[in-house]
Write a protein that holds these residues in place. Structure first.
Motif, mmCIF file in Angstrom:
data_model
loop_
_atom_site.group_PDB
_atom_site.id
_atom_site.type_symbol
_atom_site.label_atom_id
_atom_site.label_comp_id
_atom_site.label_asym_id
_atom_site.label_seq_id
_atom_site.Cartn_x
_atom_site.Cartn_y
_atom_site.Cartn_z
ATOM 1 N N GLU A 249 7.204 -2.046 1.204
ATOM 2 C CA GLU A 249 7.723 -1.091 0.228
ATOM 3 C C GLU A 249 6.772 0.088 0.035
ATOM 4 N N ARG A 250 5.475 -0.194 0.013
ATOM 5 C CA ARG A 250 4.489 0.865 -0.150
ATOM 6 C C ARG A 250 4.526 1.826 1.045
ATOM 7 N N LYS A 251 4.627 1.261 2.258
ATOM 8 C CA LYS A 251 4.666 2.119 3.449
ATOM 9 C C LYS A 251 5.933 2.965 3.484
ATOM 10 N N VAL A 252 7.047 2.379 3.091
ATOM 11 C CA VAL A 252 8.293 3.142 3.043
ATOM 12 C C VAL A 252 8.181 4.239 1.988
ATOM 13 N N GLY A 253 7.530 3.937 0.863
ATOM 14 C CA GLY A 253 7.311 4.953 -0.165
ATOM 15 C C GLY A 253 6.493 6.120 0.354
#
Length: 191
Positions: free
Chosen positions: A42-46
């Protein structure tokens, strides 16, 4: 008894298979790891979405700001027509920053910026205003076409008649640089 031993061995074997399942809980892969992997994804997609947003904003700005550039140049030339020396200095400093290539210098001359700068220099009552006008004229003088336009507008006599500053040596440097530029292009510069 043999039947009981057979059932007992099946029971033990089944427990042994279950034992293998229990040993799986002691491995490095657990439910917590699965959650941390999801959080990291989720952090990388953010970050990916943020990057896409900023790149899109940058590209849109790159295509949008040239239109604002002409508007700002026109506003800067308009600032030179105001009687207040502060606004004149602001307009001159903006024009000096805009005059980075021949196309923009030519546009400034077409908008009447060169004539307004010469008028500003001839009517300046303080050193800071003279310095701002000379700095902008110096920035414009790097283009041969702009220099020819300055020459036709009578820049040589206006620059020579501008008083030297006792406090700021840059005024004299800008004057000498402009006069040298006129001499380099063989315009009539009386000594």
């Amino acid at each position: 008894m043999r039947a009981l031993a057979a059932h007992f061995s099946k029971y033990l074997c089944r427990r042994h298979v279950g034992g293998n399942l229990r040993s799986r809980n002691f491995s490095s892969f657990s439910g917590k790891d699965e959650l941390s992997i999801e959080e990291e994804a989720e952090r990388k997609v953010g970050w990916l979405l943020k990057t896409i947003f900023f790149v899109t904003a940058g590209v849109a700005g790159y295509h949008f700001f040239p239109y604002m550039g002409e508007n700002l140049m026109q506003q800067s030339v308009s600032l030179l027509r105001i009687k207040d020396p502060l606004f004149k200095r602001m307009g001159a400093s903006r024009l000096a920053r805009f005059a980075v290539d021949d196309e923009r210098r030519k546009k400034i001359v077409e908008m009447g910026g060169a004539k307004e700068l010469l008028n500003m220099l001839s009517t300046a009552k303080d050193d800071r205003t003279r310095k701002a006008a000379l700095q902008a004229l110096n920035a414009l003088s790097h283009s041969d076409e702009a220099l020819a336009s300055l020459h036709h507008a009578g820049a040589i006599s206006v620059i020579r008649s501008a008083p030297n500053s006792l406090e700021d040596a840059e005024v004299e440097e800008f004057k000498l640089s402009l006069m040298k530029r006129f001499q380099d292009l063989r315009y009539d510069v009386p000594s």
